[in-house]
Structure formats: C-alpha cells, structure tokens
Motif scaffolding. Structure first.
Motif, PDB file in Angstrom:
ATOM      1  N   ALA A 243       0.808  -1.210   0.000  1.00 28.17           N
ATOM      2  CA  ALA A 243       0.000   0.000   0.000  1.00 28.17           C
ATOM      3  C   ALA A 243       0.844   1.264   0.000  1.00 28.17           C
ATOM      4  CB  ALA A 243      -0.929   0.008   1.217  1.00 28.17           C
ATOM      5  N   VAL A 244       2.154   1.145   0.261  1.00 27.07           N
ATOM      6  CA  VAL A 244       3.035   2.310   0.292  1.00 27.07           C
ATOM      7  C   VAL A 244       3.766   2.489  -1.033  1.00 27.07           C
ATOM      8  CG1 VAL A 244       5.038   3.361   1.405  1.00 27.07           C
ATOM      9  CG2 VAL A 244       3.319   2.187   2.786  1.00 27.07           C
ATOM     10  N   CYS A 245       4.526   1.467  -1.435  1.00 27.35           N
ATOM     11  CA  CYS A 245       5.358   1.598  -2.633  1.00 27.35           C
ATOM     12  C   CYS A 245       4.701   1.035  -3.886  1.00 27.35           C
ATOM     13  CB  CYS A 245       6.724   0.940  -2.420  1.00 27.35           C
ATOM     14  SG  CYS A 245       6.634  -0.859  -2.153  1.00 27.35           S
ATOM     15  N   GLY A 246       3.637   0.267  -3.720  1.00 19.94           N
ATOM     16  CA  GLY A 246       2.925  -0.258  -4.874  1.00 19.94           C
ATOM     17  C   GLY A 246       3.557  -1.460  -5.532  1.00 19.94           C
ATOM     18  N   ARG A 247       4.652  -1.984  -4.968  1.00 22.19           N
ATOM     19  CA  ARG A 247       5.290  -3.153  -5.572  1.00 22.19           C
ATOM     20  C   ARG A 247       4.460  -4.414  -5.327  1.00 22.19           C
ATOM     21  NH1 ARG A 247      11.323  -3.345  -3.390  1.00 22.19           N
ATOM     22  NH2 ARG A 247      10.182  -2.894  -1.436  1.00 22.19           N
ATOM     23  N   THR A 248       4.534  -5.351  -6.259  1.00 21.61           N
ATOM     24  CA  THR A 248       3.844  -6.626  -6.149  1.00 21.61           C
ATOM     25  C   THR A 248       4.860  -7.754  -6.191  1.00 21.61           C
ATOM     26  OG1 THR A 248       3.535  -7.002  -8.531  1.00 21.61           O
ATOM     27  CG2 THR A 248       1.897  -5.622  -7.403  1.00 21.61           C
ATOM     28  N   CYS A 254      10.993 -12.308  -4.311  1.00 25.62           N
ATOM     29  CA  CYS A 254      11.497 -12.507  -2.947  1.00 25.62           C
ATOM     30  C   CYS A 254      10.793 -11.616  -1.925  1.00 25.62           C
ATOM     31  CB  CYS A 254      13.009 -12.241  -2.909  1.00 25.62           C
ATOM     32  SG  CYS A 254      13.973 -13.423  -3.889  1.00 25.62           S
ATOM     33  N   LEU A 255       9.955 -10.708  -2.397  1.00 21.84           N
ATOM     34  CA  LEU A 255       9.252  -9.830  -1.474  1.00 21.84           C
ATOM     35  C   LEU A 255       8.262 -10.624  -0.630  1.00 21.84           C
ATOM     36  CD1 LEU A 255       8.406  -6.586  -3.519  1.00 21.84           C
ATOM     37  CD2 LEU A 255       9.945  -6.778  -1.567  1.00 21.84           C
ATOM     38  N   GLU A 256       8.139 -10.227   0.624  1.00 21.69           N
ATOM     39  CA  GLU A 256       7.159 -10.828   1.516  1.00 21.69           C
ATOM     40  C   GLU A 256       6.142  -9.760   1.899  1.00 21.69           C
ATOM     41  OE1 GLU A 256       9.106 -12.561   4.809  1.00 21.69           O
ATOM     42  OE2 GLU A 256      10.378 -13.883   3.599  1.00 21.69           O
ATOM     43  N   PHE A 257       4.869 -10.171   1.963  1.00 24.91           N
ATOM     44  CA  PHE A 257       3.786  -9.230   2.217  1.00 24.91           C
ATOM     45  C   PHE A 257       3.004  -9.669   3.451  1.00 24.91           C
ATOM     46  CE2 PHE A 257       4.795  -9.009  -2.240  1.00 24.91           C
ATOM     47  CZ  PHE A 257       4.748  -7.656  -2.546  1.00 24.91           C
ATOM     48  N   ARG A 258       2.551  -8.664   4.223  1.00 28.43           N
ATOM     49  CA  ARG A 258       1.756  -8.925   5.408  1.00 28.43           C
ATOM     50  C   ARG A 258       0.672  -7.855   5.531  1.00 28.43           C
ATOM     51  NH1 ARG A 258       4.304 -12.802   4.973  1.00 28.43           N
ATOM     52  NH2 ARG A 258       5.530 -13.978   6.514  1.00 28.43           N
ATOM     53  N   PHE A 259      -0.474  -8.245   6.119  1.00 30.41           N
ATOM     54  CA  PHE A 259      -1.500  -7.271   6.462  1.00 30.41           C
ATOM     55  C   PHE A 259      -1.181  -6.679   7.831  1.00 30.41           C
ATOM     56  CE2 PHE A 259      -3.808  -9.778   3.332  1.00 30.41           C
ATOM     57  CZ  PHE A 259      -4.474  -8.791   2.618  1.00 30.41           C
ATOM     58  N   CYS A 260      -1.530  -5.431   7.997  1.00 29.59           N
ATOM     59  CA  CYS A 260      -1.290  -4.739   9.273  1.00 29.59           C
ATOM     60  C   CYS A 260      -2.560  -4.798  10.109  1.00 29.59           C
ATOM     61  CB  CYS A 260      -0.880  -3.291   9.033  1.00 29.59           C
ATOM     62  SG  CYS A 260      -0.580  -2.376  10.567  1.00 29.59           S
ATOM     63  N   SER A 261      -2.442  -5.331  11.319  1.00 31.16           N
ATOM     64  CA  SER A 261      -3.607  -5.472  12.202  1.00 31.16           C
ATOM     65  C   SER A 261      -4.024  -4.145  12.827  1.00 31.16           C
ATOM     66  CB  SER A 261      -3.297  -6.486  13.301  1.00 31.16           C
ATOM     67  OG  SER A 261      -2.184  -6.061  14.078  1.00 31.16           O
ATOM     68  N   LYS A 262      -3.143  -3.134  12.761  1.00 33.29           N
ATOM     69  CA  LYS A 262      -3.459  -1.843  13.381  1.00 33.29           C
ATOM     70  C   LYS A 262      -4.101  -0.873  12.404  1.00 33.29           C
ATOM     71  CE  LYS A 262       0.272  -2.182  16.789  1.00 33.29           C
ATOM     72  NZ  LYS A 262       1.482  -1.539  17.344  1.00 33.29           N
ATOM     73  N   GLN A 271       7.790  -6.119   3.040  1.00 38.71           N
ATOM     74  CA  GLN A 271       8.667  -6.240   4.206  1.00 38.71           C
ATOM     75  C   GLN A 271       9.402  -4.950   4.527  1.00 38.71           C
ATOM     76  OE1 GLN A 271      10.528  -9.377   2.154  1.00 38.71           O
ATOM     77  NE2 GLN A 271      12.362  -8.224   1.588  1.00 38.71           N
ATOM     78  N   ASP A 272       9.557  -4.068   3.519  1.00 34.39           N
ATOM     79  CA  ASP A 272      10.280  -2.815   3.753  1.00 34.39           C
ATOM     80  C   ASP A 272       9.412  -1.757   4.417  1.00 34.39           C
ATOM     81  OD1 ASP A 272      12.519  -3.905   2.528  1.00 34.39           O
ATOM     82  OD2 ASP A 272      11.911  -3.232   0.531  1.00 34.39           O
ATOM     83  N   HIS A 273       8.099  -1.891   4.326  1.00 36.36           N
ATOM     84  CA  HIS A 273       7.206  -0.861   4.852  1.00 36.36           C
ATOM     85  C   HIS A 273       6.238  -1.380   5.905  1.00 36.36           C
ATOM     86  CE1 HIS A 273       8.326   0.738   0.773  1.00 36.36           C
ATOM     87  NE2 HIS A 273       8.578   1.792   1.523  1.00 36.36           N
ATOM     88  N   LEU A 274       6.363  -2.644   6.282  1.00 37.65           N
ATOM     89  CA  LEU A 274       5.431  -3.210   7.252  1.00 37.65           C
ATOM     90  C   LEU A 274       5.526  -2.496   8.600  1.00 37.65           C
ATOM     91  CD1 LEU A 274       3.359  -5.354   8.019  1.00 37.65           C
ATOM     92  CD2 LEU A 274       5.259  -6.908   8.549  1.00 37.65           C
ATOM     93  N   PHE A 275       6.743  -2.152   9.014  1.00 41.32           N
ATOM     94  CA  PHE A 275       6.928  -1.545  10.344  1.00 41.32           C
ATOM     95  C   PHE A 275       7.207  -0.045  10.270  1.00 41.32           C
ATOM     96  CE2 PHE A 275       8.342  -5.998  10.651  1.00 41.32           C
ATOM     97  CZ  PHE A 275       7.443  -6.447  11.608  1.00 41.32           C
ATOM     98  N   THR A 276       7.236   0.521   9.074  1.00 42.78           N
ATOM     99  CA  THR A 276       7.576   1.948   8.948  1.00 42.78           C
ATOM    100  C   THR A 276       6.425   2.795   8.411  1.00 42.78           C
ATOM    101  OG1 THR A 276       8.476   1.537   6.711  1.00 42.78           O
ATOM    102  CG2 THR A 276      10.009   1.379   8.557  1.00 42.78           C
ATOM    103  N   HIS A 277       5.317   2.190   8.020  1.00 42.28           N
ATOM    104  CA  HIS A 277       4.220   2.968   7.445  1.00 42.28           C
ATOM    105  C   HIS A 277       3.395   3.643   8.549  1.00 42.28           C
ATOM    106  CE1 HIS A 277       2.183  -0.814   8.555  1.00 42.28           C
ATOM    107  NE2 HIS A 277       1.098  -0.073   8.684  1.00 42.28           N
ATOM    108  N   GLU A 278       2.616   4.628   8.126  1.00 38.06           N
ATOM    109  CA  GLU A 278       1.689   5.271   9.046  1.00 38.06           C
ATOM    110  C   GLU A 278       0.383   4.492   9.020  1.00 38.06           C
ATOM    111  OE1 GLU A 278       1.083   9.364   8.306  1.00 38.06           O
ATOM    112  OE2 GLU A 278       3.223   9.889   8.391  1.00 38.06           O
ATOM    113  N   HIS A 279      -0.109   4.181  10.211  1.00 43.29           N
ATOM    114  CA  HIS A 279      -1.317   3.384  10.304  1.00 43.29           C
ATOM    115  C   HIS A 279      -2.534   4.139   9.829  1.00 43.29           C
ATOM    116  CE1 HIS A 279       0.899   0.304  12.375  1.00 43.29           C
ATOM    117  NE2 HIS A 279       1.282   1.133  13.324  1.00 43.29           N
ATOM    118  N   VAL A 280      -3.363   3.468   9.072  1.00 44.19           N
ATOM    119  CA  VAL A 280      -4.586   4.067   8.551  1.00 44.19           C
ATOM    120  C   VAL A 280      -5.679   3.945   9.597  1.00 44.19           C
ATOM    121  CG1 VAL A 280      -6.303   3.985   6.710  1.00 44.19           C
ATOM    122  CG2 VAL A 280      -3.904   3.488   6.196  1.00 44.19           C
ATOM    123  N   LYS A 281      -6.238   5.049  10.010  1.00 42.17           N
ATOM    124  CA  LYS A 281      -7.290   5.055  11.049  1.00 42.17           C
ATOM    125  C   LYS A 281      -8.612   5.505  10.448  1.00 42.17           C
ATOM    126  CE  LYS A 281      -4.396   3.859  14.252  1.00 42.17           C
ATOM    127  NZ  LYS A 281      -4.450   2.497  14.864  1.00 42.17           N
TER     128      LYS A 281
END
Length: 281
Positions: A243-248, A254-262, A271-281
């Motif tokens: 959702a940040v960089c748009g890569r698939t 080798c990219l790994e993708f995860r949904f954010c529970s927050k 994997q590069d933006h899972l812990f650095t993105h701003e949470h959508v509220k």
C-alpha cells in the motif's frame, strides 16, 4: 523454519488445489484410452529413448496410464484415493500435498532416465521400457496410502465397503506387496517402486516434527482467503501489493507481504514498509 515453510512462502501461490481430482481424472482418461483406443497407449509410456528423440510429451503423458484396467477395481480405487488424497491435502495444506505428489512423479522420471543412461553409456545398450503399465502411477497412489496410514494409523476403512480394517494393517500389506514386487520383478519395476516411494521416505524424515493443520486452523485460513480474495486482485494477475510503494510479487518474487492489524481496513505492506508505514485510522 522447515524447508517446506520457506518454499511455501515463496511458491505457495502456485499450488494446485484438489490435485487428487486431476490425478484420478487422468486415470479415467487413461482407462478410456485402454478401452476405446488401446493402440494409442503405446504413445503415452515413459520411454527415455523416444523422449530424447523429440517425443517430449511422454514426460507427462505416462501419468495417464491407470494402475488397473479392471472397471470395478478402478471404481474402488477412485473412490478410495479421492477420500485419502483430499484428507491429506486438508491435513498438510495444498502446497505440501502438491510437493509430495510432484516429488514422487519427478523422482520416477529422474530414476528412469538414470536407468536408461546407465545401460546406454555403461553397456552400449538401448533398452526399451515399453511394457505398457510398467511405469505408471501405481506406486504413487501407494505412497498416498502410506502417507495417510502414517498420519492416521488407527482410522478404520471399509474394504470394498464391507470389511472394517485399520489403516496401519492395510499399510503393512501394501508395504509387503511392494517389497515382494521389488524382489521378484525386474530392474525397471524396482526403479519404479524405489523412485516413487522415495518421496515418502524423504518427506517424512524431513517433516516428522511438522505440525498438522487443525480443523480450527483450516477454518481460519479458509475464512481469511474468502475475506481477502476481493481485495487481492491486481493488474497482471498479481495477488499482493504494498500500500506504500505499490510493488507486487511480480516486481520481486522474494518480497514478503503482510496485512497490518493496526490499520483500519485491508492494507497490505511489503517487508520494507510493514513496520515503517503510518497506520490508517
């Protein structure tokens, strides 16, 4: 992490659901060929000498050769192995079950080519493996049975829908039959038995501590796929997008993708933006 877990994270999306159905459908097609066009069966066998001359379809077409040509036996076989294969896929997961079946097929093809090469280069002989049905998926189905018996040894099945018998005893009978054929038959049969059952040995030695999927876990996975499927269809057939960089996964396998529970919504991140993105509220 088990090697199968690592493979599943990278290749799991390519797994074929309900693989047992396709395997058994191939048997039915092969039986129809035996019944209606028996002369065509000679074009389906696994013949290395003919494959290297250009008949490459034989690498796959031998899977159509049914383990039995008796209609009643084939009917019982289809009913039995549909239930066993489906149960194994639900227990292991689609990807692990795919690995188990395809590794058995691959080992058989590899062993037959090695067998052919030994005779051709070692003895200067070009042997023929054209005894129809000699190299078939008979021992692949046997490996399915042994795998099920190893996981559910106390489960009872009704032999020919009449006689109740535990899986562990039937597995012992199957193993004894395989041993008898291995000792009494020719070298080609030994290659077929050893190669197709090699996946059983390797798979269970490497996954003996593998945790099975419980019914609750299977239900959770199915519910997740149902909920996330409408949100995971992107251009060019991609199923994951950050959702940040748009890569698939098509940009980098080798990219790994995860949904954010927050995040409020179905937002997936690499994997590069899972812990650095701003949470959508």
């Amino acid at each position: 992490m088990n090697w199968l877990d690592k493979l599943e994270r990278k290749l799991g999306r390519f797994a074929i659901p309900n693989l047992t159905v396709y395997l058994l459908a191939g048997y039915v097609i092969g039986f129809a060929v035996v019944l209606l066009m028996p002369e065509l069966l000679g074009w389906l066998t696994l013949e290395p000498a003919l494959i290297v001359r250009g008949q490459v379809w034989r690498v796959i077409s031998w899977v159509l050769i049914p383990p039995t040509t008796q209609p009643i036996s084939l009917l019982f076989l289809v009913l039995l192995y549909y239930s066993l294969g489906t149960a194994l896929e639900r227990t292991w997961g689609t990807f692990r079950y795919n690995v188990y079946i395809f590794s058995g097929l691959f080992f058989t093809v590899l062993a037959v080519f090695i067998f052919y090469a030994v005779y051709y280069f070692g003895f200067g002989m070009e042997i023929s493996l054209s005894s129809v049905g000699l190299i078939s998926t008979n021992y692949i189905t046997m490996s399915i049975f042994l795998a099920f018996a190893a996981i559910y040894p106390e489960m009872e099945v009704y032999l020919y829908f009449i006689l109740p018998i535990k899986m562990k005893w039937m597995a012992l009978v199957y193993a004894a039959m395989a041993l008898y054929y291995f000792v009494s038959r020719g070298a080609v049969t030994r290659v077929a038995i050893g190669a197709s059952l090699l996946n059983f040995v390797i798979f269970f030695l490497s996954t003996r501590n593998l945790k099975r999927y419980s019914p609750k876990e299977r239900a959770r996975k199915a519910r997740f796929r149902q909920q996330s499927a409408p949100h995971m269809q992107y251009s060019n057939g991609a199923k994951h997008r950050c959702a940040v960089c748009g890569r698939t996964e098509l940009d980098d396998p080798c990219l790994e993708f995860r949904f954010c529970s927050k995040c409020n919504g179905n937002y997936e991140y690499c994997q590069d933006h899972l812990f650095t993105h701003e949470h959508v509220k």
